[in-house]
Design a protein around this motif. Sequence first.
Motif, PDB file in Angstrom:
ATOM      1  N   PHE A 202      77.985   6.246  12.403  1.00  0.00           N
ATOM      2  CA  PHE A 202      79.183   6.186  13.240  1.00  0.00           C
ATOM      3  C   PHE A 202      79.333   4.758  13.772  1.00  0.00           C
ATOM      4  O   PHE A 202      78.366   3.987  13.778  1.00  0.00           O
ATOM      5  CB  PHE A 202      79.094   7.192  14.401  1.00  0.00           C
ATOM      6  CG  PHE A 202      79.241   8.622  13.939  1.00  0.00           C
ATOM      7  CD1 PHE A 202      80.478   9.244  13.936  1.00  0.00           C
ATOM      8  CD2 PHE A 202      78.133   9.327  13.475  1.00  0.00           C
ATOM      9  CE1 PHE A 202      80.611  10.552  13.478  1.00  0.00           C
ATOM     10  CE2 PHE A 202      78.251  10.626  13.012  1.00  0.00           C
ATOM     11  CZ  PHE A 202      79.497  11.244  13.016  1.00  0.00           C
ATOM     12  N   PRO A 206      75.033   6.721  19.886  1.00  0.00           N
ATOM     13  CA  PRO A 206      75.113   7.984  20.631  1.00  0.00           C
ATOM     14  C   PRO A 206      75.128   7.685  22.139  1.00  0.00           C
ATOM     15  O   PRO A 206      74.560   6.686  22.582  1.00  0.00           O
ATOM     16  CB  PRO A 206      73.822   8.710  20.231  1.00  0.00           C
ATOM     17  CG  PRO A 206      73.422   8.131  18.936  1.00  0.00           C
ATOM     18  CD  PRO A 206      73.870   6.701  18.981  1.00  0.00           C
ATOM     19  N   TYR A 369      72.266  14.455  21.172  1.00  0.00           N
ATOM     20  CA  TYR A 369      73.407  14.436  20.268  1.00  0.00           C
ATOM     21  C   TYR A 369      72.973  15.110  18.976  1.00  0.00           C
ATOM     22  O   TYR A 369      71.784  15.188  18.663  1.00  0.00           O
ATOM     23  CB  TYR A 369      73.900  13.009  20.002  1.00  0.00           C
ATOM     24  CG  TYR A 369      73.009  12.217  19.080  1.00  0.00           C
ATOM     25  CD1 TYR A 369      71.929  11.497  19.579  1.00  0.00           C
ATOM     26  CD2 TYR A 369      73.237  12.197  17.704  1.00  0.00           C
ATOM     27  CE1 TYR A 369      71.104  10.785  18.736  1.00  0.00           C
ATOM     28  CE2 TYR A 369      72.414  11.488  16.851  1.00  0.00           C
ATOM     29  CZ  TYR A 369      71.350  10.786  17.372  1.00  0.00           C
ATOM     30  OH  TYR A 369      70.526  10.098  16.527  1.00  0.00           O
ATOM     31  N   GLN A 371      74.449  15.383  14.861  1.00  0.00           N
ATOM     32  CA  GLN A 371      75.481  14.941  13.934  1.00  0.00           C
ATOM     33  C   GLN A 371      75.190  15.421  12.525  1.00  0.00           C
ATOM     34  O   GLN A 371      74.044  15.641  12.149  1.00  0.00           O
ATOM     35  CB  GLN A 371      75.629  13.420  13.962  1.00  0.00           C
ATOM     36  CG  GLN A 371      74.440  12.671  13.417  1.00  0.00           C
ATOM     37  CD  GLN A 371      74.646  11.165  13.521  1.00  0.00           C
ATOM     38  OE1 GLN A 371      74.981  10.651  14.589  1.00  0.00           O
ATOM     39  NE2 GLN A 371      74.456  10.474  12.409  1.00  0.00           N
ATOM     40  N   ARG A 385      80.064  14.532  15.048  1.00  0.00           N
ATOM     41  CA  ARG A 385      78.981  14.288  16.001  1.00  0.00           C
ATOM     42  C   ARG A 385      79.372  14.849  17.361  1.00  0.00           C
ATOM     43  O   ARG A 385      80.542  14.812  17.742  1.00  0.00           O
ATOM     44  CB  ARG A 385      78.740  12.773  16.106  1.00  0.00           C
ATOM     45  CG  ARG A 385      77.653  12.397  17.101  1.00  0.00           C
ATOM     46  CD  ARG A 385      77.468  10.890  17.192  1.00  0.00           C
ATOM     47  NE  ARG A 385      78.673  10.249  17.732  1.00  0.00           N
ATOM     48  CZ  ARG A 385      78.794   8.930  17.865  1.00  0.00           C
ATOM     49  NH1 ARG A 385      77.827   8.127  17.460  1.00  0.00           N
ATOM     50  NH2 ARG A 385      79.899   8.407  18.371  1.00  0.00           N
ATOM     51  N   TYR A 386      78.401  15.346  18.063  1.00  0.00           N
ATOM     52  CA  TYR A 386      78.638  15.797  19.432  1.00  0.00           C
ATOM     53  C   TYR A 386      77.564  15.214  20.331  1.00  0.00           C
ATOM     54  O   TYR A 386      76.378  15.223  19.987  1.00  0.00           O
ATOM     55  CB  TYR A 386      78.609  17.336  19.500  1.00  0.00           C
ATOM     56  CG  TYR A 386      78.763  17.858  20.906  1.00  0.00           C
ATOM     57  CD1 TYR A 386      79.996  17.798  21.555  1.00  0.00           C
ATOM     58  CD2 TYR A 386      77.668  18.385  21.598  1.00  0.00           C
ATOM     59  CE1 TYR A 386      80.124  18.255  22.859  1.00  0.00           C
ATOM     60  CE2 TYR A 386      77.794  18.840  22.894  1.00  0.00           C
ATOM     61  CZ  TYR A 386      79.029  18.771  23.526  1.00  0.00           C
ATOM     62  OH  TYR A 386      79.173  19.208  24.815  1.00  0.00           O
ATOM     63  N   ASP A 387      77.972  14.689  21.475  1.00  0.00           N
ATOM     64  CA  ASP A 387      77.060  14.088  22.448  1.00  0.00           C
ATOM     65  C   ASP A 387      77.169  14.834  23.771  1.00  0.00           C
ATOM     66  O   ASP A 387      78.264  15.208  24.170  1.00  0.00           O
ATOM     67  CB  ASP A 387      77.515  12.647  22.773  1.00  0.00           C
ATOM     68  CG  ASP A 387      77.223  11.673  21.665  1.00  0.00           C
ATOM     69  OD1 ASP A 387      78.137  11.422  20.851  1.00  0.00           O
ATOM     70  OD2 ASP A 387      76.099  11.147  21.635  1.00  0.00           O
ATOM     71  N   SER A 417      83.048  13.399  18.100  1.00  0.00           N
ATOM     72  CA  SER A 417      83.426  12.340  17.158  1.00  0.00           C
ATOM     73  C   SER A 417      83.582  12.910  15.761  1.00  0.00           C
ATOM     74  O   SER A 417      82.875  13.830  15.374  1.00  0.00           O
ATOM     75  CB  SER A 417      82.358  11.246  17.103  1.00  0.00           C
ATOM     76  OG  SER A 417      81.958  10.878  18.400  1.00  0.00           O
TER      77      SER A 417
END
Lengths: 463, 301
Positions: A202, A206, A369, A371, A385-387, A417
């Motif tokens: 990305f 993160p 995170y 992903q 992706r998740y944070d 994301s």
Amino acid sequence: MRTTILAASVALALSYSHPVLAANDLSSLKEQLDQLKLNYEQRIQALESRLKVAENNATHAKTKVKQIEETVKKSSAPQTALKTQNSFNPAISLILDGRYASFSHKPGEYELPGFALGGESGLGEEGISLGHTEIVASANIDDKFYGQATIALHDHEGSTDIELEEAFIQTLGLGNGVTVKAGRFLSAMGYLNEQHEHAWDFADAPLIYRGLFGSQLLDDGLQINYIAPTDTFLQLGAEAFKGSSFPAGGESGNVGAWTAFANIGGDIGIEHSWLLGLNHWQANDIDGRTSGGHQHEGEEEVETPSFTGKSKINSLDFVYKWAPNGNPSQQNFKFQFEYFDRREEGVITMLNSDPLEATSYDGHQNGWYAQAVHQFKPQWRVGLRYDQLDSSNSGADADILEEAGLDNEGHTPKRYSAMVEWLPSEFSRIRLQFNRDQSYDNTDNQLFLQYTYSLGSHGSHQY
Amino acid sequence: MLNKYVKRNIILLISLLFLSNPLYAGLQVFACEPEWASLANELGGEHLDIYTATTNQQDPHHIQARPSLVAKARRAELLVCTGAELEVGWLPLLLRKSGNPNIQAGQAGYFIATDYVSLLDQPIVLDRSLGDIHAAGNPHVHLDPVRLQQIANKLSHTLTKLDPANSSDYEKKLELFTQHWQNMILQWTERTQSLKGKPIVVYHKNWTYLQHWLGLNQVAVLEPKPGIPPTSSHLSSLILGLEKSPAQVIVYANYQDNKAANWLSKKTGIPTLELAFSPAKDETLTHWFDRLLNQLLKLQE
């Protein structure tokens, strides 16, 4: 020659075996004998010609073998190496990175409540900008050492900064699975941390990396790592750092920070592989670690929070990869998860405040995170992706903590994301990424269009 | 508390791993590609414990330095790889991570096949706009049985150097292999006379040595540039040329995508042929070469 003798002896033998014979029988016998003789002669002739053919074939085969041997010799001719002054130059590669970024809120307003931001933790510039331009030089120094330096150039407030990201030497095959690294390098703390920014999936780090390390954890020090002689990959290691830069701080004159890490990994069949890591980072004598300032309206001087005390981080990382037939060039999938937990104890002082404001501080921050990236065609990848972060910091004076950005304001920072990449070749990448960033109260929609190119020597990629 | 728990578990894990680790008696060989595993097996047989890092379904250019490979490289006493930048994306990293002195560049246990033969396709101009070219030349030498013989000689020599106790056995094995192999080369050469000069289309320029040996005539490549996947515009441009002078077959390796080959086959009527780029697991080199040649010869019937 041999044939006539043979025939004669056959005839002789035949005649002797019948000593008494009538005259009329004799002529018929002679006739028979002649026929026999003819017969034998014909057979022997046939045999002879076959022998000749066989002999011919053998010589033919011999010449062929000789020919092959000659080609073998020819094909093993030593290659003429280029003998120029440049041939011992280190492998050099250059990374070009540029982006267009659009934010729905001003990047200057960015904050991460509950976390004291330091290092390169901002969102970066809006609009068109250059990212990190990196020059990497590396080579085997001799039969015992390998060396690498990474120089990054980036724009900061109108001027170009040169940053020595890495400059380290590393032993080559020290023996017993031990490798020692010394100099400035990216810490082995965490999975993503050891990878250069241009190898990330990305465009940005993160949130937890941003919150804890600024962007990445790098420091000057020594690393020892050991690989066990087992079928399953098992790595144990430790690092001792100077600890004078974020997220440590101060001049201890000794080991200011240290880490310990363990990684275990392997394959499941030929299509699946995994890696699990546990890491610990600790700095006991942080002295005056400053983080992002907080400017009050009308005040000229920026009040900068400064932390003195000790800090510990524990983390866990997990990576899983899949490729059909274990052949990632056509299609592959990667899942990555990391969790970090930091505890700090000490004092927060607001520098430049008048009267000087200070408070005891007991910090606890964590975040994770996850992903997933799928390369569904040789030149295309998509990723999600998740944070999420959490913090609970306390101190004697809550107001000062709030001023230092350490009050989480009842907010749980989150970010979603999604990205899509086009990879024209293994040396180029164009990425479009969208973030829905809820780091602070105002949800920010972020869009990145980024290119990353790698020129020069062909680098190896970390798992 | 947590630390103590973690520590105890790690110690437990380590002891478990050691327990589950069988005793290895033979020379530990790490073969980058299946062909070197097969060759090592011919030349060392029971004296070697061979690990093959890739299968013939994997593109040897694009392997990742997976943890399992690091663990295997850590224990290897002999590394047998192709070289000529074929493994440039993963092997240097494996070597650095392994902490293993036996297999570092320049050591006796570092055997790079392409160091011992002459290479074809050596580029005159090194420019990436020409694709992912190998500066040293085409690395896929295992497709030439004559070069394989030369590599076998050197590899046997290396085995003797690393394991002198079994040197007479290695010599015997090399002699047997050489006899058999020369014989096979003769047979193959006779059998494939009819393939000489036959025009073929390939996916990637990785069949060069086979073409050279058999005298096949490569008339088109599906990839516009080495390492760049086929594009529709490039494929379309091939059609015209192939209509004028048709090829006998479109050849692709078993680890390559068959879409482009099938598409072109449909447009031109030229049959496709998937060939195993390397021997399968436990397949001998002879069997594999036989398989390749039979597949090629079958097209002629």
